[in-house]
Design a protein around this motif. Structure first.
Motif, PDB file in Angstrom:
ATOM      1  N   ASP A 201      39.775  20.395  39.956  1.00  0.00           N
ATOM      2  CA  ASP A 201      38.865  20.777  41.024  1.00  0.00           C
ATOM      3  C   ASP A 201      37.781  21.685  40.447  1.00  0.00           C
ATOM      4  OD1 ASP A 201      40.503  19.437  42.818  1.00  0.00           O
ATOM      5  OD2 ASP A 201      41.663  21.229  43.311  1.00  0.00           O
ATOM      6  N   GLY A 202      36.605  21.625  41.041  1.00  0.00           N
ATOM      7  CA  GLY A 202      35.539  22.518  40.595  1.00  0.00           C
ATOM      8  C   GLY A 202      34.192  21.825  40.573  1.00  0.00           C
ATOM      9  N   LEU A 203      33.165  22.569  40.170  1.00  0.00           N
ATOM     10  CA  LEU A 203      31.809  22.046  40.113  1.00  0.00           C
ATOM     11  C   LEU A 203      31.661  21.052  38.963  1.00  0.00           C
ATOM     12  CD1 LEU A 203      29.725  25.289  40.782  1.00  0.00           C
ATOM     13  CD2 LEU A 203      30.021  23.341  42.333  1.00  0.00           C
ATOM     14  N   LEU A 204      31.018  19.937  39.247  1.00  0.00           N
ATOM     15  CA  LEU A 204      30.788  18.898  38.243  1.00  0.00           C
ATOM     16  C   LEU A 204      29.292  18.661  38.114  1.00  0.00           C
ATOM     17  CD1 LEU A 204      31.911  16.687  36.338  1.00  0.00           C
ATOM     18  CD2 LEU A 204      31.914  15.154  38.309  1.00  0.00           C
ATOM     19  N   SER A 205      28.783  18.775  36.901  1.00  0.00           N
ATOM     20  CA  SER A 205      27.367  18.517  36.637  1.00  0.00           C
ATOM     21  C   SER A 205      27.227  17.231  35.847  1.00  0.00           C
ATOM     22  CB  SER A 205      26.745  19.669  35.844  1.00  0.00           C
ATOM     23  OG  SER A 205      26.794  20.877  36.572  1.00  0.00           O
ATOM     24  N   LEU A 206      26.247  16.428  36.213  1.00  0.00           N
ATOM     25  CA  LEU A 206      25.924  15.212  35.480  1.00  0.00           C
ATOM     26  C   LEU A 206      24.439  15.220  35.145  1.00  0.00           C
ATOM     27  CD1 LEU A 206      27.849  12.346  37.323  1.00  0.00           C
ATOM     28  CD2 LEU A 206      28.442  13.443  35.178  1.00  0.00           C
ATOM     29  N   PRO A 207      24.044  14.542  34.071  1.00  0.00           N
ATOM     30  CA  PRO A 207      22.623  14.493  33.720  1.00  0.00           C
ATOM     31  C   PRO A 207      21.792  13.962  34.881  1.00  0.00           C
ATOM     32  CG  PRO A 207      23.963  13.614  31.933  1.00  0.00           C
ATOM     33  CD  PRO A 207      24.887  13.826  33.087  1.00  0.00           C
ATOM     34  N   ASN A 208      20.679  14.627  35.130  1.00  0.00           N
ATOM     35  CA  ASN A 208      19.689  14.215  36.122  1.00  0.00           C
ATOM     36  C   ASN A 208      20.124  14.392  37.571  1.00  0.00           C
ATOM     37  OD1 ASN A 208      17.869  13.361  34.084  1.00  0.00           O
ATOM     38  ND2 ASN A 208      18.972  11.430  33.918  1.00  0.00           N
ATOM     39  N   LEU A 209      21.318  14.947  37.822  1.00  0.00           N
ATOM     40  CA  LEU A 209      21.656  15.329  39.190  1.00  0.00           C
ATOM     41  C   LEU A 209      20.928  16.632  39.504  1.00  0.00           C
ATOM     42  CD1 LEU A 209      25.462  14.659  39.767  1.00  0.00           C
ATOM     43  CD2 LEU A 209      23.520  13.411  40.701  1.00  0.00           C
ATOM     44  N   SER A 210      20.414  16.741  40.725  1.00  0.00           N
ATOM     45  CA  SER A 210      19.597  17.912  41.065  1.00  0.00           C
ATOM     46  C   SER A 210      20.397  19.202  41.057  1.00  0.00           C
ATOM     47  CB  SER A 210      18.960  17.711  42.442  1.00  0.00           C
ATOM     48  OG  SER A 210      19.953  17.516  43.444  1.00  0.00           O
ATOM     49  N   GLN A 211      21.713  19.107  41.279  1.00  0.00           N
ATOM     50  CA  GLN A 211      22.566  20.290  41.264  1.00  0.00           C
ATOM     51  C   GLN A 211      24.016  19.875  41.083  1.00  0.00           C
ATOM     52  OE1 GLN A 211      21.400  21.138  45.499  1.00  0.00           O
ATOM     53  NE2 GLN A 211      23.554  21.681  45.695  1.00  0.00           N
ATOM     54  N   PRO A 212      24.898  20.805  40.661  1.00  0.00           N
ATOM     55  CA  PRO A 212      26.314  20.470  40.498  1.00  0.00           C
ATOM     56  C   PRO A 212      26.950  20.120  41.838  1.00  0.00           C
ATOM     57  CG  PRO A 212      25.761  22.512  39.355  1.00  0.00           C
ATOM     58  CD  PRO A 212      24.592  22.179  40.219  1.00  0.00           C
ATOM     59  N   VAL A 213      28.025  19.343  41.788  1.00  0.00           N
ATOM     60  CA  VAL A 213      28.753  18.924  42.978  1.00  0.00           C
ATOM     61  C   VAL A 213      30.189  19.441  42.882  1.00  0.00           C
ATOM     62  CG1 VAL A 213      29.615  16.961  44.316  1.00  0.00           C
ATOM     63  CG2 VAL A 213      27.347  16.852  43.255  1.00  0.00           C
ATOM     64  N   LEU A 214      30.670  20.034  43.975  1.00  0.00           N
ATOM     65  CA  LEU A 214      32.055  20.492  44.023  1.00  0.00           C
ATOM     66  C   LEU A 214      32.961  19.307  44.313  1.00  0.00           C
ATOM     67  CD1 LEU A 214      34.210  22.722  44.082  1.00  0.00           C
ATOM     68  CD2 LEU A 214      33.706  23.033  46.519  1.00  0.00           C
ATOM     69  N   VAL A 215      33.860  19.009  43.394  1.00  0.00           N
ATOM     70  CA  VAL A 215      34.818  17.904  43.549  1.00  0.00           C
ATOM     71  C   VAL A 215      36.197  18.509  43.805  1.00  0.00           C
ATOM     72  CG1 VAL A 215      35.838  15.865  42.477  1.00  0.00           C
ATOM     73  CG2 VAL A 215      33.453  16.460  42.006  1.00  0.00           C
ATOM     74  N   PHE A 216      36.896  17.994  44.827  1.00  0.00           N
ATOM     75  CA  PHE A 216      38.176  18.593  45.219  1.00  0.00           C
ATOM     76  C   PHE A 216      39.195  17.504  45.522  1.00  0.00           C
ATOM     77  CE2 PHE A 216      41.025  21.367  47.648  1.00  0.00           C
ATOM     78  CZ  PHE A 216      40.934  22.544  46.919  1.00  0.00           C
ATOM     79  N   HIS A 217      40.459  17.776  45.159  1.00  0.00           N
ATOM     80  CA  HIS A 217      41.552  16.820  45.352  1.00  0.00           C
ATOM     81  C   HIS A 217      42.617  17.447  46.265  1.00  0.00           C
ATOM     82  CE1 HIS A 217      39.664  16.060  41.430  1.00  0.00           C
ATOM     83  NE2 HIS A 217      39.927  14.785  41.627  1.00  0.00           N
ATOM     84  N   PRO A 218      42.506  17.318  47.580  1.00  0.00           N
ATOM     85  CA  PRO A 218      43.448  17.977  48.499  1.00  0.00           C
ATOM     86  C   PRO A 218      44.890  17.483  48.421  1.00  0.00           C
ATOM     87  CG  PRO A 218      41.418  17.358  49.630  1.00  0.00           C
ATOM     88  CD  PRO A 218      41.399  16.665  48.303  1.00  0.00           C
ATOM     89  N   LEU A 219      45.128  16.309  47.820  1.00  0.00           N
ATOM     90  CA  LEU A 219      46.487  15.756  47.758  1.00  0.00           C
ATOM     91  C   LEU A 219      47.131  15.951  46.389  1.00  0.00           C
ATOM     92  CD1 LEU A 219      45.963  12.367  49.652  1.00  0.00           C
ATOM     93  CD2 LEU A 219      46.507  14.616  50.587  1.00  0.00           C
ATOM     94  N   ARG A 220      46.607  16.860  45.591  1.00  0.00           N
ATOM     95  CA  ARG A 220      47.071  16.996  44.217  1.00  0.00           C
ATOM     96  C   ARG A 220      48.519  17.482  44.130  1.00  0.00           C
ATOM     97  NH1 ARG A 220      43.220  18.908  41.262  1.00  0.00           N
ATOM     98  NH2 ARG A 220      44.663  19.107  39.538  1.00  0.00           N
ATOM     99  N   ASP A 221      49.099  18.016  45.204  1.00  0.00           N
ATOM    100  CA  ASP A 221      50.483  18.496  45.188  1.00  0.00           C
ATOM    101  C   ASP A 221      51.448  17.530  45.861  1.00  0.00           C
ATOM    102  OD1 ASP A 221      49.806  20.809  43.834  1.00  0.00           O
ATOM    103  OD2 ASP A 221      49.528  21.986  45.656  1.00  0.00           O
ATOM    104  N   ILE A 222      51.003  16.292  46.135  1.00  0.00           N
ATOM    105  CA  ILE A 222      51.832  15.333  46.863  1.00  0.00           C
ATOM    106  C   ILE A 222      52.001  14.074  46.029  1.00  0.00           C
ATOM    107  CG2 ILE A 222      52.106  14.049  49.015  1.00  0.00           C
ATOM    108  CD1 ILE A 222      50.163  15.993  50.321  1.00  0.00           C
ATOM    109  N   LEU A 223      53.236  13.605  45.890  1.00  0.00           N
ATOM    110  CA  LEU A 223      53.516  12.391  45.128  1.00  0.00           C
ATOM    111  C   LEU A 223      53.083  11.155  45.904  1.00  0.00           C
ATOM    112  CD1 LEU A 223      57.122  13.286  43.914  1.00  0.00           C
ATOM    113  CD2 LEU A 223      55.089  13.177  42.463  1.00  0.00           C
ATOM    114  N   ARG A 224      52.791  10.074  45.182  1.00  0.00           N
ATOM    115  CA  ARG A 224      52.385   8.841  45.851  1.00  0.00           C
ATOM    116  C   ARG A 224      53.507   8.290  46.730  1.00  0.00           C
ATOM    117  NH1 ARG A 224      50.641   5.648  41.773  1.00  0.00           N
ATOM    118  NH2 ARG A 224      48.461   6.176  42.097  1.00  0.00           N
ATOM    119  N   LYS A 225      54.750   8.375  46.274  1.00  0.00           N
ATOM    120  CA  LYS A 225      55.851   7.843  47.084  1.00  0.00           C
ATOM    121  C   LYS A 225      55.976   8.611  48.397  1.00  0.00           C
ATOM    122  CE  LYS A 225      59.691  10.577  45.177  1.00  0.00           C
ATOM    123  NZ  LYS A 225      61.039  10.504  44.565  1.00  0.00           N
TER     124      LYS A 225
END
Length: 359
Positions: A201-225
């Motif tokens: 999770d956190g800010l992600l910068s890519l070339p030519n993007l006007s600003q960083p984007v916050l990317v978040f994974h709310p299900l990161r503590d839950i198993l697929r099953k």
């Protein structure tokens, strides 16, 4: 007819909901409501509502995340409070095989069930217009259609839409299991250096993007099953939105005639589907360990022209050497034009994208 909610169903869905609420609380601290000028032109400014964008693949994880976000909003509204956020749900479809009308029909059940959210569908080909991808270099270096870059292009589109819709965060439905799969598959494909940007999770910068984007994974503590079980226990069940939920998440249901035809992603999916049944703690340990990887920021390090991740030139060369690959042009029977394309590709692509796009 209303289905009776059993004690098990109530307890299990509450367990899943509690885990997601914990992550949404963290997200809430990372994103502050926007300040809106008073429409009258005088008086104090008004506090707006947080805005998030959710990438919906129509699979189990992203559909469960959509349901959990809906439940979170409904709970707040039932207490007489305003909705905690506005949500734009985006489905990226491959317009090589799917028409816009078909994509819209796939979203219709979701629109009906979640009328308070905004739903959009975007073709994969819209990635051709994105400035964050160095398309001229990519197309000049390409020798064959790239088979394994759809997820990269989808990610570019979602990041761009997050900015264009003025959303404060991009939400992805990666479960603990999905993060563990990504950790090993990305490493196996020579993308290990990009893991902190891919799964954390956190800010992600890519070339030519006007600003960083916050990317978040709310299900990161839950198993697929656990999410598969959740789809059956919600009222009404989510299985109607995911008709092939059992087939998607039961690798044994897929008959494989030749294991050589399996991609690295498919191998990892089958492996962790077996591991999480008997050793779920192992899956969690892989995801939590990889989450400790630190992003190294270096303004002098250029980004890959396709995935946008920082280039690790020395690491790429070591990886290529360990695999016993020769220098550019060593491929048997390669033409001068093919050698030129491969040489150009290695100059602007990271090793992982070289293998995915150039073979």
């Amino acid at each position: 007819m209303t289905r009776e909610v059993t004690p098990y169903a109530y307890c299990f869905t509450k367990f899943i909901n509690t885990k997601s609420v914990k992550q949404l609380g963290i997200l809430g601290k990372e994103t502050k409501p926007p300040i809106i000028p008073n429409p009258s032109g005088s008086g104090p400014p008004q506090i707006g509502t947080r805005r998030y964008l959710l990438g919906l693949s129509l699979g189990v994880s992203s559909t469960c995340l959509l349901q959990l976000l809906h439940e979170n909003c409904q709970f707040q509204l039932s207490k007489g409070r305003p909705a905690p956020f506005e949500l734009t749900v985006v489905h990226i479809y491959n317009d090589t095989f799917t028409t816009p009308s078909t994509a819209e029909s796939l979203l219709l059940p979701h629109k009906t069930r979640y009328p308070t959210f905004t739903f959009l569908s975007h073709p994969l080909s819209s990635s051709l217009t994105l400035p964050s991808i160095d398309w001229p270099s990519f197309l000049s270096a390409l020798s064959l259609p790239p088979p394994n870059i759809i997820s990269l292009l989808t990610r570019h589109i979602l990041l761009s839409l997050t900015l264009s819709t003025s959303s404060q965060a991009l939400l992805l439905g990666h479960s603990t299991t999905a993060i563990a799969e990504l950790t090993l598959s990305q490493t196996a494909k020579g993308r290990g250096f990009s893991l902190p940007w891919t799964i954390n999770d956190g800010l992600l910068s890519l070339p030519n993007l006007s600003q960083p984007v916050l990317v978040f994974h709310p299900l990161r503590d839950i198993l697929r099953k656990e999410l598969v079980e959740f789809t059956k226990l919600t009222a009404p069940p989510l299985t109607g939105l995911i008709p092939d939920v059992e087939k998607r998440n039961n690798p044994e249901a897929h008959q494989v005639l030749n294991h050589k035809d399996l991609s690295i992603e498919e191998v990892m999916t089958r492996y962790f589907a077996d591991v999480e049944r008997s050793y779920p703690s192992v899956v969690a340990n892989v995801a939590r360990t990889s989450a400790r990887l630190v992003r190294i920021f270096d303004e002098d390090r250029k980004g890959c022209g396709l995935c946008g991740m920082p280039m690790d030139g020395e690491g790429d060369e070591r990886w290529r050497g360990e695999l016993g690959e020769g220098d550019v042009g060593d491929e048997e029977g390669e033409t001068e034009e093919g050698e030129r394309r491969r040489r150009e590709g290695r100059r602007w692509l990271c090793y992982g994208c070289q293998r995915s796009a150039l073979g």
